[in-house]
Design an enzyme around this catalytic site. Structure first.
Site, PDB file in Angstrom:
ATOM      1  N   ASN A   1       0.750  -1.316  -0.040  1.00 34.94           N
ATOM      2  CA  ASN A   1       0.168   0.076   0.051  1.00 34.94           C
ATOM      3  C   ASN A   1       0.941   1.110  -0.017  1.00 34.94           C
ATOM      4  O   ASN A   1       1.724   1.729   1.093  1.00 34.94           O
ATOM      5  CB  ASN A   1      -0.780  -0.062   1.309  1.00 34.94           C
ATOM      6  CG  ASN A   1      -1.691   1.444   1.344  1.00 34.94           C
ATOM      7  OD1 ASN A   1      -1.669   2.041   0.528  1.00 34.94           O
ATOM      8  ND2 ASN A   1      -2.236   1.254   2.659  1.00 34.94           N
TER       9      ASN A   1
ATOM     10  N   LYS B   1       0.153   4.232  -0.305  1.00 35.63           N
ATOM     11  CA  LYS B   1      -0.699   5.516   0.138  1.00 35.63           C
ATOM     12  C   LYS B   1      -0.288   6.727  -0.779  1.00 35.63           C
ATOM     13  O   LYS B   1      -0.295   6.619  -1.937  1.00 35.63           O
ATOM     14  CB  LYS B   1      -0.028   5.603   1.699  1.00 35.63           C
ATOM     15  CG  LYS B   1      -0.281   4.323   2.580  1.00 35.63           C
ATOM     16  CD  LYS B   1       0.036   4.580   4.114  1.00 35.63           C
ATOM     17  CE  LYS B   1      -0.131   3.231   4.685  1.00 35.63           C
ATOM     18  NZ  LYS B   1      -0.028   3.287   6.196  1.00 35.63           N
TER      19      LYS B   1
ATOM     20  N   HIS C   1      -9.438   1.388   4.723  1.00 34.80           N
ATOM     21  CA  HIS C   1      -8.344   1.446   5.677  1.00 34.80           C
ATOM     22  C   HIS C   1      -8.562   2.464   6.810  1.00 34.80           C
ATOM     23  O   HIS C   1      -9.521   3.483   6.756  1.00 34.80           O
ATOM     24  CB  HIS C   1      -7.239   2.227   4.841  1.00 34.80           C
ATOM     25  CG  HIS C   1      -5.954   2.000   5.211  1.00 34.80           C
ATOM     26  ND1 HIS C   1      -5.600   2.959   6.031  1.00 34.80           N
ATOM     27  CD2 HIS C   1      -4.951   1.315   4.998  1.00 34.80           C
ATOM     28  CE1 HIS C   1      -4.318   2.541   6.498  1.00 34.80           C
ATOM     29  NE2 HIS C   1      -3.731   1.801   5.947  1.00 34.80           N
TER      30      HIS C   1
ATOM     31  N   GLU D   1      -6.919   4.623   7.812  1.00 41.27           N
ATOM     32  CA  GLU D   1      -6.695   6.397   7.585  1.00 41.27           C
ATOM     33  C   GLU D   1      -7.743   6.948   6.822  1.00 41.27           C
ATOM     34  O   GLU D   1      -8.342   7.955   7.218  1.00 41.27           O
ATOM     35  CB  GLU D   1      -5.602   6.470   6.631  1.00 41.27           C
ATOM     36  CG  GLU D   1      -4.315   6.045   7.445  1.00 41.27           C
ATOM     37  CD  GLU D   1      -2.998   5.650   6.849  1.00 41.27           C
ATOM     38  OE1 GLU D   1      -3.242   5.758   5.430  1.00 41.27           O
ATOM     39  OE2 GLU D   1      -2.099   5.253   7.330  1.00 41.27           O
TER      40      GLU D   1
ATOM     41  N   GLU E   1      -5.546  -4.942  10.563  1.00 39.86           N
ATOM     42  CA  GLU E   1      -4.394  -3.734  10.959  1.00 39.86           C
ATOM     43  C   GLU E   1      -4.711  -3.136  11.974  1.00 39.86           C
ATOM     44  O   GLU E   1      -5.446  -2.208  12.026  1.00 39.86           O
ATOM     45  CB  GLU E   1      -4.251  -2.964   9.705  1.00 39.86           C
ATOM     46  CG  GLU E   1      -4.020  -3.424   8.426  1.00 39.86           C
ATOM     47  CD  GLU E   1      -3.549  -2.433   7.303  1.00 39.86           C
ATOM     48  OE1 GLU E   1      -2.528  -2.669   6.849  1.00 39.86           O
ATOM     49  OE2 GLU E   1      -4.114  -1.326   6.960  1.00 39.86           O
TER      50      GLU E   1
ATOM     51  N   GLY F   1       2.519   2.413  10.816  1.00 43.01           N
ATOM     52  CA  GLY F   1       3.490   3.526  10.581  1.00 43.01           C
ATOM     53  C   GLY F   1       4.267   3.686  11.797  1.00 43.01           C
ATOM     54  O   GLY F   1       5.091   4.729  11.911  1.00 43.01           O
TER      55      GLY F   1
ATOM     56  N   SER G   1       3.371  -2.265  10.317  1.00 44.50           N
ATOM     57  CA  SER G   1       4.862  -2.111  10.464  1.00 44.50           C
ATOM     58  C   SER G   1       5.264  -3.570  10.329  1.00 44.50           C
ATOM     59  O   SER G   1       6.286  -3.952  10.750  1.00 44.50           O
ATOM     60  CB  SER G   1       5.207  -1.853  11.963  1.00 44.50           C
ATOM     61  OG  SER G   1       4.728  -0.519  12.058  1.00 44.50           O
TER      62      SER G   1
HETATM   63  P1  PGA Z   1       2.760   0.174   7.565  1.00 42.44           P
HETATM   64  O1  PGA Z   1       1.496   0.355   7.050  1.00 42.44           O
HETATM   65  O2  PGA Z   1       3.002  -1.064   7.019  1.00 42.44           O
HETATM   66  O3  PGA Z   1       3.593   1.336   7.407  1.00 42.44           O
HETATM   67  O4  PGA Z   1       2.516   0.361   8.963  1.00 42.44           O
HETATM   68  C1  PGA Z   1       0.450  -0.514   7.017  1.00 42.44           C
HETATM   69  C2  PGA Z   1      -0.976  -0.066   6.210  1.00 42.44           C
HETATM   70  O5  PGA Z   1      -1.434   1.018   6.573  1.00 42.44           O
HETATM   71  O6  PGA Z   1      -1.578  -0.518   5.485  1.00 42.44           O
END
Ligand code: PGA
Length: 258
Positions: A11, A13, A97, A99, A169, A175, A215
């Site tokens: 992803n 983003k 997601h 976010e 997640e 992140g 992560s």
């Molecule tokens: P990350 O993000 O691997 O940077 O923690 C995962 C995601 O948001 O899909």
């Protein structure tokens, strides 16, 4: 270990210009050429979808969008639709997601409509679910996660939902460099599968791929992917460089071969 084919999704983003997207996609496609034990999917920004599609053409790498609207067309300024995703060659779309839920007001009801629309167009939804740190500390992880899964699939039967992919997640792990312990991830994944079985039947639930996200890095991928119900990974930060993403793909291949 299981008949479910591992899936490693990147992803991206809101990162990467068209040129950067092309270069990264070319590197990933070159690495996976000829390998088919593990599905690999890239989710670039919408402006790079067509370029990435061209870069991965002829390889086993799949293309994903990061979001969609539920209508095919109409007065929806700023949106993309499942029909348009198909038009540019997307086989997958990330939905719900955290976010989007947190910063763009995405609701369970909207997530459900988007999933239904994607399935009509034969685009595989990658449904994201996960709890906040506050919810985890209050012991509400399963209430939240199972509730999100239930709301997202309400009114859809196992036949319609056949291709669905779920990504667990935990929001506190996205992140942040913090990862759920592999056993804790496994507990939530098993609970999701159990709940899907109760809702829609065991044989479908046993076939659903449940990815872990938050992560995921080269150095924790094997441990996470070694869990019986962790069928792959949804990778954010570590998917932005081939040097980090390729070892995670290789962990998926090892899972397939174990
Ligand atoms: P990350 O993000 O691997 O940077 O923690 C995962 C995601 O948001 O899909």
């Amino acid at each position: 270990m299981t008949s479910r084919k591992p899936l490693i999704a990147g992803n991206w983003k809101l990162h990467n210009t068209v040129d950067e997207s092309r270069a990264l996609a070319v590197a990933i496609a070159a690495h996976v050429r000829g390998k088919s034990a593990c599905d690999v999917v890239l989710a670039p920004v919408a402006t790079s979808l067509t370029t990435v599609k061209r870069a991965i053409d002829g390889s086993v790498v799949g293309l994903s969008a990061q979001n969609t609207h539920w209508e095919d067309s109409g007065a929806w300024t700023g949106e993309l639709s499942p029909a348009l995703l198909v038009d540019v060659g997307c086989g997958y779309c990330i939905i719900g997601h955290s976010e989007r839920r947190q910063f763009f007001g995405e609701t369970d009801a909207g997530v459900r409509k988007k999933i239904a629309a994607l399935l009509v167009h034969k685009v595989v939804p990658i449904l994201c679910v996960g709890e906040s740190l506050e919810q985890r500390e209050a012991g509400k992880t399963l209430d939240v996660v199972l509730g999100q899964v239930e709301a997202a699939t309400e009114g859809l039967d196992a036949v319609a939902l056949a291709p669905l992919v779920v990504a667990y997640e935990p929001i506190w792990a996205i992140g942040t460099g913090l990862t759920a312990k592999a056993e804790d991830a496994q507990d939530v994944h098993r609970a999701i599968r159990g709940h899907l079985a109760e809702l829609k039947g065991k044989s479908w639930a046993d076939s659903v791929r449940i990815l872990y996200g938050g992560s995921v890095k080269p150095d924790n991928a094997d441990e996470l992917l070694g869990q019986p119900d962790v069928d792959g990974a949804l990778v954010g930060g570590a998917s932005l460089s081939a040097d980090n993403f390729i070892p995670i793909i290789d962990a998926g291949v090892r899972r397939a071969e174990s």
